[in-house]
Design a protein around this motif. Structure first.
Motif, PDB file in Angstrom:
ATOM      1  N   GLU A 137     -34.974   6.834 -18.304  1.00  0.00           N
ATOM      2  CA  GLU A 137     -34.716   5.790 -17.307  1.00  0.00           C
ATOM      3  C   GLU A 137     -35.262   4.472 -17.861  1.00  0.00           C
ATOM      4  O   GLU A 137     -36.450   4.383 -18.175  1.00  0.00           O
ATOM      5  CB  GLU A 137     -35.415   6.156 -15.997  1.00  0.00           C
ATOM      6  CG  GLU A 137     -35.237   5.151 -14.883  1.00  0.00           C
ATOM      7  CD  GLU A 137     -36.008   5.547 -13.638  1.00  0.00           C
ATOM      8  OE1 GLU A 137     -36.529   4.635 -12.967  1.00  0.00           O
ATOM      9  OE2 GLU A 137     -36.118   6.764 -13.363  1.00  0.00           O
ATOM     10  N   VAL A 138     -34.409   3.473 -17.972  1.00  0.00           N
ATOM     11  CA  VAL A 138     -34.776   2.232 -18.642  1.00  0.00           C
ATOM     12  C   VAL A 138     -34.844   1.073 -17.654  1.00  0.00           C
ATOM     13  O   VAL A 138     -33.970   0.916 -16.794  1.00  0.00           O
ATOM     14  CB  VAL A 138     -33.767   1.893 -19.757  1.00  0.00           C
ATOM     15  CG1 VAL A 138     -34.080   0.532 -20.390  1.00  0.00           C
ATOM     16  CG2 VAL A 138     -33.767   2.985 -20.826  1.00  0.00           C
ATOM     17  N   THR A 139     -35.893   0.278 -17.795  1.00  0.00           N
ATOM     18  CA  THR A 139     -36.016  -0.985 -17.066  1.00  0.00           C
ATOM     19  C   THR A 139     -36.146  -2.099 -18.091  1.00  0.00           C
ATOM     20  O   THR A 139     -36.908  -1.986 -19.049  1.00  0.00           O
ATOM     21  CB  THR A 139     -37.251  -0.993 -16.159  1.00  0.00           C
ATOM     22  OG1 THR A 139     -37.141   0.052 -15.186  1.00  0.00           O
ATOM     23  CG2 THR A 139     -37.394  -2.331 -15.444  1.00  0.00           C
ATOM     24  N   LEU A 140     -35.400  -3.177 -17.904  1.00  0.00           N
ATOM     25  CA  LEU A 140     -35.487  -4.337 -18.786  1.00  0.00           C
ATOM     26  C   LEU A 140     -36.194  -5.480 -18.063  1.00  0.00           C
ATOM     27  O   LEU A 140     -35.939  -5.723 -16.879  1.00  0.00           O
ATOM     28  CB  LEU A 140     -34.096  -4.809 -19.216  1.00  0.00           C
ATOM     29  CG  LEU A 140     -33.207  -3.801 -19.941  1.00  0.00           C
ATOM     30  CD1 LEU A 140     -31.886  -4.459 -20.340  1.00  0.00           C
ATOM     31  CD2 LEU A 140     -33.907  -3.227 -21.153  1.00  0.00           C
ATOM     32  N   LEU A 143     -39.469  -4.967 -22.969  1.00  0.00           N
ATOM     33  CA  LEU A 143     -39.625  -6.419 -22.831  1.00  0.00           C
ATOM     34  C   LEU A 143     -38.636  -7.069 -23.788  1.00  0.00           C
ATOM     35  O   LEU A 143     -38.844  -7.123 -24.991  1.00  0.00           O
ATOM     36  CB  LEU A 143     -41.057  -6.838 -23.159  1.00  0.00           C
ATOM     37  CG  LEU A 143     -42.161  -6.129 -22.364  1.00  0.00           C
ATOM     38  CD1 LEU A 143     -43.536  -6.654 -22.768  1.00  0.00           C
ATOM     39  CD2 LEU A 143     -41.948  -6.299 -20.862  1.00  0.00           C
ATOM     40  N   GLY A 144     -37.544  -7.562 -23.247  1.00  0.00           N
ATOM     41  CA  GLY A 144     -36.412  -8.034 -24.043  1.00  0.00           C
ATOM     42  C   GLY A 144     -35.236  -7.115 -23.755  1.00  0.00           C
ATOM     43  O   GLY A 144     -34.851  -6.928 -22.610  1.00  0.00           O
ATOM     44  N   GLY A 145     -34.621  -6.591 -24.826  1.00  0.00           N
ATOM     45  CA  GLY A 145     -33.666  -5.506 -24.650  1.00  0.00           C
ATOM     46  C   GLY A 145     -32.203  -5.855 -24.665  1.00  0.00           C
ATOM     47  O   GLY A 145     -31.368  -4.952 -24.494  1.00  0.00           O
ATOM     48  N   PRO A 170     -26.920 -11.447 -20.420  1.00  0.00           N
ATOM     49  CA  PRO A 170     -27.523 -10.984 -19.163  1.00  0.00           C
ATOM     50  C   PRO A 170     -26.744  -9.873 -18.460  1.00  0.00           C
ATOM     51  O   PRO A 170     -27.327  -9.124 -17.672  1.00  0.00           O
ATOM     52  CB  PRO A 170     -27.569 -12.246 -18.301  1.00  0.00           C
ATOM     53  CG  PRO A 170     -26.500 -13.130 -18.862  1.00  0.00           C
ATOM     54  CD  PRO A 170     -26.501 -12.859 -20.338  1.00  0.00           C
ATOM     55  N   GLU A 171     -25.441  -9.745 -18.741  1.00  0.00           N
ATOM     56  CA  GLU A 171     -24.630  -8.726 -18.073  1.00  0.00           C
ATOM     57  C   GLU A 171     -24.436  -7.481 -18.933  1.00  0.00           C
ATOM     58  O   GLU A 171     -23.643  -6.600 -18.587  1.00  0.00           O
ATOM     59  CB  GLU A 171     -23.255  -9.314 -17.711  1.00  0.00           C
ATOM     60  CG  GLU A 171     -23.309 -10.596 -16.890  1.00  0.00           C
ATOM     61  CD  GLU A 171     -24.087 -10.406 -15.605  1.00  0.00           C
ATOM     62  OE1 GLU A 171     -23.976  -9.321 -14.994  1.00  0.00           O
ATOM     63  OE2 GLU A 171     -24.814 -11.338 -15.217  1.00  0.00           O
ATOM     64  N   LEU A 172     -25.176  -7.389 -20.031  1.00  0.00           N
ATOM     65  CA  LEU A 172     -24.934  -6.307 -20.987  1.00  0.00           C
ATOM     66  C   LEU A 172     -25.216  -4.929 -20.400  1.00  0.00           C
ATOM     67  O   LEU A 172     -24.461  -3.982 -20.626  1.00  0.00           O
ATOM     68  CB  LEU A 172     -25.795  -6.527 -22.240  1.00  0.00           C
ATOM     69  CG  LEU A 172     -25.587  -5.539 -23.398  1.00  0.00           C
ATOM     70  CD1 LEU A 172     -24.147  -5.594 -23.905  1.00  0.00           C
ATOM     71  CD2 LEU A 172     -26.559  -5.849 -24.537  1.00  0.00           C
ATOM     72  N   TYR A 173     -26.294  -4.806 -19.636  1.00  0.00           N
ATOM     73  CA  TYR A 173     -26.691  -3.488 -19.112  1.00  0.00           C
ATOM     74  C   TYR A 173     -26.789  -3.529 -17.590  1.00  0.00           C
ATOM     75  O   TYR A 173     -27.868  -3.519 -17.018  1.00  0.00           O
ATOM     76  CB  TYR A 173     -28.022  -3.055 -19.720  1.00  0.00           C
ATOM     77  CG  TYR A 173     -27.935  -2.736 -21.190  1.00  0.00           C
ATOM     78  CD1 TYR A 173     -27.267  -1.600 -21.641  1.00  0.00           C
ATOM     79  CD2 TYR A 173     -28.507  -3.589 -22.131  1.00  0.00           C
ATOM     80  CE1 TYR A 173     -27.168  -1.313 -22.996  1.00  0.00           C
ATOM     81  CE2 TYR A 173     -28.418  -3.304 -23.492  1.00  0.00           C
ATOM     82  CZ  TYR A 173     -27.750  -2.166 -23.907  1.00  0.00           C
ATOM     83  OH  TYR A 173     -27.650  -1.880 -25.255  1.00  0.00           O
ATOM     84  N   SER A 174     -25.640  -3.546 -16.966  1.00  0.00           N
ATOM     85  CA  SER A 174     -25.611  -3.545 -15.504  1.00  0.00           C
ATOM     86  C   SER A 174     -25.956  -2.174 -14.936  1.00  0.00           C
ATOM     87  O   SER A 174     -26.206  -2.037 -13.733  1.00  0.00           O
ATOM     88  CB  SER A 174     -24.223  -3.970 -15.005  1.00  0.00           C
ATOM     89  OG  SER A 174     -23.220  -3.098 -15.507  1.00  0.00           O
ATOM     90  N   ASN A 175     -25.989  -1.154 -15.815  1.00  0.00           N
ATOM     91  CA  ASN A 175     -26.274   0.210 -15.369  1.00  0.00           C
ATOM     92  C   ASN A 175     -27.755   0.551 -15.424  1.00  0.00           C
ATOM     93  O   ASN A 175     -28.138   1.688 -15.138  1.00  0.00           O
ATOM     94  CB  ASN A 175     -25.499   1.215 -16.224  1.00  0.00           C
ATOM     95  CG  ASN A 175     -25.812   1.108 -17.709  1.00  0.00           C
ATOM     96  OD1 ASN A 175     -26.107   0.021 -18.202  1.00  0.00           O
ATOM     97  ND2 ASN A 175     -25.731   2.214 -18.420  1.00  0.00           N
ATOM     98  N   VAL A 176     -28.605  -0.411 -15.789  1.00  0.00           N
ATOM     99  CA  VAL A 176     -30.043  -0.178 -15.773  1.00  0.00           C
ATOM    100  C   VAL A 176     -30.700  -1.233 -14.902  1.00  0.00           C
ATOM    101  O   VAL A 176     -30.097  -2.257 -14.555  1.00  0.00           O
ATOM    102  CB  VAL A 176     -30.649  -0.209 -17.201  1.00  0.00           C
ATOM    103  CG1 VAL A 176     -29.908   0.750 -18.127  1.00  0.00           C
ATOM    104  CG2 VAL A 176     -30.653  -1.618 -17.776  1.00  0.00           C
ATOM    105  N   GLU A 177     -31.957  -1.003 -14.568  1.00  0.00           N
ATOM    106  CA  GLU A 177     -32.689  -1.971 -13.754  1.00  0.00           C
ATOM    107  C   GLU A 177     -33.041  -3.181 -14.600  1.00  0.00           C
ATOM    108  O   GLU A 177     -33.641  -3.062 -15.675  1.00  0.00           O
ATOM    109  CB  GLU A 177     -33.967  -1.340 -13.203  1.00  0.00           C
ATOM    110  CG  GLU A 177     -34.760  -2.287 -12.319  1.00  0.00           C
ATOM    111  CD  GLU A 177     -36.028  -1.664 -11.772  1.00  0.00           C
ATOM    112  OE1 GLU A 177     -36.432  -2.039 -10.652  1.00  0.00           O
ATOM    113  OE2 GLU A 177     -36.625  -0.812 -12.468  1.00  0.00           O
TER     114      GLU A 177
END
Length: 332
Positions: A26-29, A6-8, A37-44
């Motif tokens: 496996e990470v979900t934000l 929650l955050g991330g 907002p575009e920092l982790y495009s490789n995670v959900e």
């Protein structure tokens, strides 16, 4: 593991994501998408709002959730209710600010925490510690022995949005005489956000529960130790001008804000910088060399505008004026 954060995308959260991905999870934000907002495009990335819009979490399951952004129990309760049957393990990132009496040095996790006369208040600025304690209880009441509560002290290092540690790194990097507060043997505590993240992920992997103070280092770090590390780590570092607490107080210097890491003896808060962390250390919490934290913070800070005002620390003009006045005072 499947881990929901929650955050991330701000400070500790991004370090948690990096460690979790490195460890093969496996990470979900879940966040509002307002910070990087575009920092982790490789995670959900799930979008929503903790206060009233948790629809993106509905019908989903994870092995663990790490809550880095809970400050008000009413809002934390919404996440707890939504996730109580959807996750196995809940980690809540709290704060040592929960403790009610910092006049006692060496407090452990059993020290009394703050309470609120008005339990409906949501004034975080005024009741930060007591509200965090209320959030802890919200998580523990539902998750019980599936809940991990982490109470960090000051978190430092790259991406720190408070500038409390970074202001020291930048100032010594600018050279010249640097005003340093108080006494050389004054104890200070903080933890590199990357070390904290590595330990939290380790605790999540082992489904550990309970309450843990999480700051550092393991051995006492004094203000003089800190200044020596700054000078060793930073090329052409400035020189320390040690200034008495009596003088600083006479000039109205703001503790923890204008001079981060410093809380005067007059304030009577020795417990704030001497928290007992034996429980976390026994469970594997470690701290990297301070030189490494300083150097990495310096490199990160150099990617930011150097002419911008930091959120903490003395202004250039204020420091020069204090040093001039101090030299005249000290010469009397």
């Amino acid at each position: 593991m499947r881990i929901l954060i929650l955050g991330g995308t701000a400070f500790l959260g991004r370090h948690l994501v990096d460690v979790a991905l490195t460890n093969g999870h496996e990470v979900t934000l879940f966040n509002r998408g307002q910070t990087n907002p575009e920092l982790y495009s490789n995670v959900e990335n799930l979008r929503g709002d903790r206060d009233g819009n948790l629809d993106a979490l509905r019908g989903r399951n994870w092995d663990a959730v790490i809550d880095t952004s809970g400050y008000v129990s009413r809002i934390v309760r919404q996440s707890v209710e939504m996730l109580k049957d959807a996750v196995i393990h809940y980690t809540f990132v709290s704060s040592i600010s929960v403790y009610v009496d910092f006049s006692q040095a060496g407090m452990d996790e059993d020290a009394p925490v703050g309470t609120l006369e008005d339990e409906t208040t949501e004034n975080v600025a005024e009741h930060y510690g007591a509200l965090k304690a209320q959030c802890e209880r919200e998580v523990q009441s539902t998750f019980g022995d599936r809940a991990l509560v982490v109470r960090p002290g000051l978190i430092v290092g790259p991406h720190d949005p408070t500038d409390r540690f970074t202001s020291w790194v930048r100032r010594f990097g600018q050279g010249g005489e640097v005003l340093v507060p108080g006494r050389r043997d004054y104890p200070i505590q903080f933890i590199d956000g990357r070390d904290l993240a590595e330990w939290i992920i380790q605790m999540v992997e082992h489904k550990m529960s309970g309450v843990y103070n999480a700051t550092g280092p393991e051995k006492v770090l004094t203000m003089e130790d800190f200044i020596e590390n700054l000078r060793d780590a930073i090329p052409s570092a400035g020189s320390a001008m040690w200034v008495s607490e009596v003088f600083l107080q006479s000039q109205g210097v703001k503790e923890w804000a204008e001079l981060p890491l410093w809380i005067s003896d007059k304030t009577g808060w020795p417990g704030f910088t001497t928290v007992n962390v034996k429980r976390a250390i026994a469970q594997g919490l470690t701290c990297r060399p301070l030189l490494e934290t300083v150097r990495d913070t310096l490199r990160w800070d150099q990617t930011r505008p150097q002419d911008s005002n930091l959120k903490a620390g003395l202004s250039h003009e204020r420091e020069l004026d204090l040093l001039r006045t101090w030299k005249a005072w000290d010469a009397r």
